[in-house]
Write a protein that holds these residues in place. Structure first.
Motif, PDB file in Angstrom:
ATOM      1  N   LYS A 149      25.177  40.608  35.110  1.00  0.00           N
ATOM      2  CA  LYS A 149      25.462  41.868  35.789  1.00  0.00           C
ATOM      3  C   LYS A 149      26.948  41.901  36.136  1.00  0.00           C
ATOM      4  O   LYS A 149      27.591  40.855  36.279  1.00  0.00           O
ATOM      5  N   ILE A 150      27.493  43.094  36.301  1.00  0.00           N
ATOM      6  CA  ILE A 150      28.890  43.226  36.686  1.00  0.00           C
ATOM      7  C   ILE A 150      29.099  42.593  38.059  1.00  0.00           C
ATOM      8  O   ILE A 150      28.351  42.865  39.006  1.00  0.00           O
ATOM      9  N   LEU A 151      30.118  41.751  38.186  1.00  0.00           N
ATOM     10  CA  LEU A 151      30.403  41.074  39.443  1.00  0.00           C
ATOM     11  C   LEU A 151      31.065  42.024  40.449  1.00  0.00           C
ATOM     12  O   LEU A 151      30.694  42.052  41.630  1.00  0.00           O
ATOM     13  N   ILE A 152      32.054  42.794  39.993  1.00  0.00           N
ATOM     14  CA  ILE A 152      32.750  43.748  40.863  1.00  0.00           C
ATOM     15  C   ILE A 152      32.651  45.134  40.220  1.00  0.00           C
ATOM     16  O   ILE A 152      33.524  45.545  39.449  1.00  0.00           O
ATOM     17  N   GLY A 183      37.181  36.543  33.114  1.00  0.00           N
ATOM     18  CA  GLY A 183      38.224  36.162  32.179  1.00  0.00           C
ATOM     19  C   GLY A 183      39.602  36.526  32.696  1.00  0.00           C
ATOM     20  O   GLY A 183      39.787  37.558  33.339  1.00  0.00           O
ATOM     21  N   GLY A 184      40.578  35.672  32.425  1.00  0.00           N
ATOM     22  CA  GLY A 184      41.931  35.907  32.894  1.00  0.00           C
ATOM     23  C   GLY A 184      42.102  35.457  34.328  1.00  0.00           C
ATOM     24  O   GLY A 184      41.370  34.593  34.818  1.00  0.00           O
ATOM     25  N   SER A 185      43.071  36.039  35.024  1.00  0.00           N
ATOM     26  CA  SER A 185      43.383  35.641  36.397  1.00  0.00           C
ATOM     27  C   SER A 185      42.329  36.195  37.356  1.00  0.00           C
ATOM     28  O   SER A 185      42.277  37.404  37.579  1.00  0.00           O
ATOM     29  N   GLY A 186      41.548  35.299  37.973  1.00  0.00           N
ATOM     30  CA  GLY A 186      40.415  35.777  38.751  1.00  0.00           C
ATOM     31  C   GLY A 186      40.382  35.380  40.206  1.00  0.00           C
ATOM     32  O   GLY A 186      39.337  35.509  40.859  1.00  0.00           O
ATOM     33  N   ALA A 187      41.497  34.938  40.764  1.00  0.00           N
ATOM     34  CA  ALA A 187      41.501  34.501  42.165  1.00  0.00           C
ATOM     35  C   ALA A 187      41.065  35.613  43.114  1.00  0.00           C
ATOM     36  O   ALA A 187      40.440  35.344  44.147  1.00  0.00           O
ATOM     37  N   PHE A 188      41.372  36.852  42.765  1.00  0.00           N
ATOM     38  CA  PHE A 188      41.023  37.983  43.638  1.00  0.00           C
ATOM     39  C   PHE A 188      39.513  38.153  43.803  1.00  0.00           C
ATOM     40  O   PHE A 188      39.060  38.851  44.717  1.00  0.00           O
ATOM     41  N   ALA A 189      38.721  37.499  42.939  1.00  0.00           N
ATOM     42  CA  ALA A 189      37.271  37.679  42.961  1.00  0.00           C
ATOM     43  C   ALA A 189      36.524  36.514  43.610  1.00  0.00           C
ATOM     44  O   ALA A 189      35.297  36.477  43.583  1.00  0.00           O
ATOM     45  N   ILE A 190      37.239  35.556  44.193  1.00  0.00           N
ATOM     46  CA  ILE A 190      36.575  34.389  44.772  1.00  0.00           C
ATOM     47  C   ILE A 190      35.584  34.807  45.855  1.00  0.00           C
ATOM     48  O   ILE A 190      34.436  34.343  45.878  1.00  0.00           O
ATOM     49  N   ALA A 191      35.997  35.672  46.763  1.00  0.00           N
ATOM     50  CA  ALA A 191      35.114  36.090  47.853  1.00  0.00           C
ATOM     51  C   ALA A 191      33.871  36.798  47.321  1.00  0.00           C
ATOM     52  O   ALA A 191      32.756  36.581  47.820  1.00  0.00           O
ATOM     53  N   VAL A 192      34.045  37.631  46.305  1.00  0.00           N
ATOM     54  CA  VAL A 192      32.908  38.350  45.723  1.00  0.00           C
ATOM     55  C   VAL A 192      31.966  37.371  45.027  1.00  0.00           C
ATOM     56  O   VAL A 192      30.742  37.500  45.120  1.00  0.00           O
ATOM     57  N   ALA A 193      32.528  36.386  44.334  1.00  0.00           N
ATOM     58  CA  ALA A 193      31.704  35.376  43.662  1.00  0.00           C
ATOM     59  C   ALA A 193      30.868  34.607  44.683  1.00  0.00           C
ATOM     60  O   ALA A 193      29.691  34.305  44.444  1.00  0.00           O
ATOM     61  N   LYS A 194      31.458  34.298  45.837  1.00  0.00           N
ATOM     62  CA  LYS A 194      30.702  33.612  46.886  1.00  0.00           C
ATOM     63  C   LYS A 194      29.567  34.500  47.405  1.00  0.00           C
ATOM     64  O   LYS A 194      28.440  34.040  47.580  1.00  0.00           O
ATOM     65  N   ARG A 195      29.861  35.773  47.629  1.00  0.00           N
ATOM     66  CA  ARG A 195      28.827  36.694  48.138  1.00  0.00           C
ATOM     67  C   ARG A 195      27.709  36.907  47.136  1.00  0.00           C
ATOM     68  O   ARG A 195      26.573  37.224  47.513  1.00  0.00           O
ATOM     69  N   SER A 196      28.019  36.741  45.859  1.00  0.00           N
ATOM     70  CA  SER A 196      26.994  36.934  44.827  1.00  0.00           C
ATOM     71  C   SER A 196      25.959  35.816  44.818  1.00  0.00           C
ATOM     72  O   SER A 196      24.915  35.934  44.186  1.00  0.00           O
ATOM     73  N   SER A 206      40.460  31.608  35.797  1.00  0.00           N
ATOM     74  CA  SER A 206      41.718  30.901  35.506  1.00  0.00           C
ATOM     75  C   SER A 206      42.812  31.306  36.482  1.00  0.00           C
ATOM     76  O   SER A 206      42.640  32.221  37.294  1.00  0.00           O
ATOM     77  N   ASP A 207      43.936  30.596  36.374  1.00  0.00           N
ATOM     78  CA  ASP A 207      45.146  30.882  37.146  1.00  0.00           C
ATOM     79  C   ASP A 207      44.937  30.760  38.657  1.00  0.00           C
ATOM     80  O   ASP A 207      45.530  31.508  39.444  1.00  0.00           O
ATOM     81  N   ILE A 208      44.111  29.816  39.070  1.00  0.00           N
ATOM     82  CA  ILE A 208      43.882  29.582  40.493  1.00  0.00           C
ATOM     83  C   ILE A 208      45.035  28.730  41.051  1.00  0.00           C
ATOM     84  O   ILE A 208      45.359  27.674  40.499  1.00  0.00           O
ATOM     85  N   LYS A 209      45.630  29.167  42.148  1.00  0.00           N
ATOM     86  CA  LYS A 209      46.713  28.424  42.782  1.00  0.00           C
ATOM     87  C   LYS A 209      46.144  27.369  43.736  1.00  0.00           C
ATOM     88  O   LYS A 209      44.983  27.418  44.127  1.00  0.00           O
ATOM     89  N   TYR A 210      47.014  26.446  44.119  1.00  0.00           N
ATOM     90  CA  TYR A 210      46.622  25.317  44.967  1.00  0.00           C
ATOM     91  C   TYR A 210      45.811  25.758  46.189  1.00  0.00           C
ATOM     92  O   TYR A 210      44.683  25.305  46.411  1.00  0.00           O
ATOM     93  N   HIS A 211      46.369  26.639  47.012  1.00  0.00           N
ATOM     94  CA  HIS A 211      45.713  27.020  48.253  1.00  0.00           C
ATOM     95  C   HIS A 211      44.459  27.875  48.013  1.00  0.00           C
ATOM     96  O   HIS A 211      43.586  27.950  48.878  1.00  0.00           O
TER      97      HIS A 211
END
Length: 364
Positions: A123-126, A285-298, A306-311
């Motif tokens: 299903k669509i995540l966002i 796919g691609g840079s997905g850091a902006f979706a971390i909170a949504v992935a947790k809620r799912s 990809s492209d996750i920074k240290y913090h």
């Protein structure tokens, strides 16, 4: 077959209107009316890809990423972007990009990742917000079906796997035609009451111009009463990322090693393992850091992107395992998706997967 013919086929898979506002998609180089000898599909349009097209005698490149992202103020060959554009123009090669239009497609980038990883029932995540609109209009009883049919013919009333969806109410409308009016019913200067049907249909935003044009053409009135509103409803068939389940749960380490193998990743950077089984998986796919909170809620056990920074790895907060497998690695199978789509639509046409490796990141 022209460039424009090819782009229409591609937009059946991912309409350009679905791309993000910041993006630069569509035909970036070339004449839409040019006859196409062959299509080369790539993730990135670099000089070696243009050289490959020249060697194969193909004059159209379909690229996931746009080679022109910001504005080009000059063409002197001083940057790799300028050199690619100059070489493509010199050899009359068209370049077309899909990028976030394909990211937002339910059959696009993330659907392909789910296919490769055997993630079921994705299903669509966002889901995309502000993408659904509702049209309300009023037509004489005897013309209501004609108006509805005209709206349905251009895509109004399509909801998921259903089409021709509408809701109607009967009532009485009133109006008084002015001296310069040409009323379909009633008389100038007199208040007229007409038995009418209120018609309500929803549609995705990119269809609006065609739907309103169909309404005005099919409707018998000189002035067509109508209202358009943007709904708060999210579009479950459009948006970023996907989330689904595995047929069988796996240990976290076992799952990450399996992802590494299936996705051809040289390395998997991940947050702390939680000692839980993996059954539900989110991907972007691609840079997905902006979706971390949504992935947790799912409720996903693992989020692959990809492209996750240290913090940003700290944002897992022991609720999910974040797995960064590399930007190229998450999007590489997009090329196969596009080739498959084109060859199914135009089976006897020259469509080829680029052999050029465009991943700029190397590992020791």
């Amino acid at each position: 077959m022209t460039v424009q013919d090819i782009t229409k086929i591609l937009e059946e898979l991912a309409p350009l209107a679905h791309a993000e506002d910041f993006d630069n998609v569509g035909l970036l180089v070339g004449n839409p009316n040019m006859a196409v000898k062959g299509v080369l599909v790539t993730l990135d349009t670099l000089e070696n890809v243009v050289d490959e097209a020249i060697e194969k005698k193909y004059n159209m490149i379909v690229s996931f990423h746009p080679i022109i992202f910001g504005g080009l103020k000059k063409l002197t060959g001083s940057t790799y972007v300028e050199r690619v554009v100059m070489k493509a123009i010199a050899h009359n090669i068209a370049i077309y990009s899909m990028h976030t239009a394909l990211d937002n497609s339910i059959m696009g980038v993330n659907a392909k990742i789910c296919e490769v990883l055997d993630i079921k029932n994705p299903k669509i995540l966002i889901p995309r917000k502000g993408a659904i609109k509702k049209l309300t209009t009023y037509a004489p009883l005897q013309d209501a079906e004609k108006v509805k049919d005209a709206l349905f013919a251009v895509g109004a009333g399509e909801i998921g796997k259903y089409s021709n969806c509408s809701y109607s109410l009967e009532g009485t409308g009133s109006f008084k035609a002015g001296n310069k009016a040409n009323p379909a019913v009633g008389k100038i200067g007199e208040i007229h009451f007409e038995k009418e049907t209120q018609i309500n249909v929803i549609y995705t935003f990119e269809k609006e111009n065609k739907i309103l044009e169909a309404l005005f053409t099919a409707h018998p009135y000189e002035e067509v009463a109508h209202e358009v509103v943007t709904l708060e409803n999210t579009n479950q068939d459009m948006g970023m990322g996907m989330v689904g389940t595995l047929d069988k749960e796996m240990d976290e380490r076992e799952f990450l090693l399996w992802v590494k193998e299936r996705m051809g990743a040289s390395v998997v950077r991940h947050s702390r393992l939680l000692g839980k089984k993996v059954r539900k998986v989110a991907v972007l796919g691609g840079s997905g850091a902006f979706a971390i909170a949504v992935a947790k809620r799912s409720g996903a056990d693992v989020f692959i992107t990809s492209d996750i920074k240290y913090h940003q790895f700290f944002e897992a907060e022991d609720q999910i395992v974040i797995a960064d497998i590399g930007h190229f690695e998450t999007e590489q199978f997009t090329k196969d998706l596009l080739v498959d789509h084109l060859t199914k639509k135009i089976p006897n046409f020259a469509v080829a997967l680029s052999e050029s490796i465009t991943n700029p990141i190397k590992y020791l």
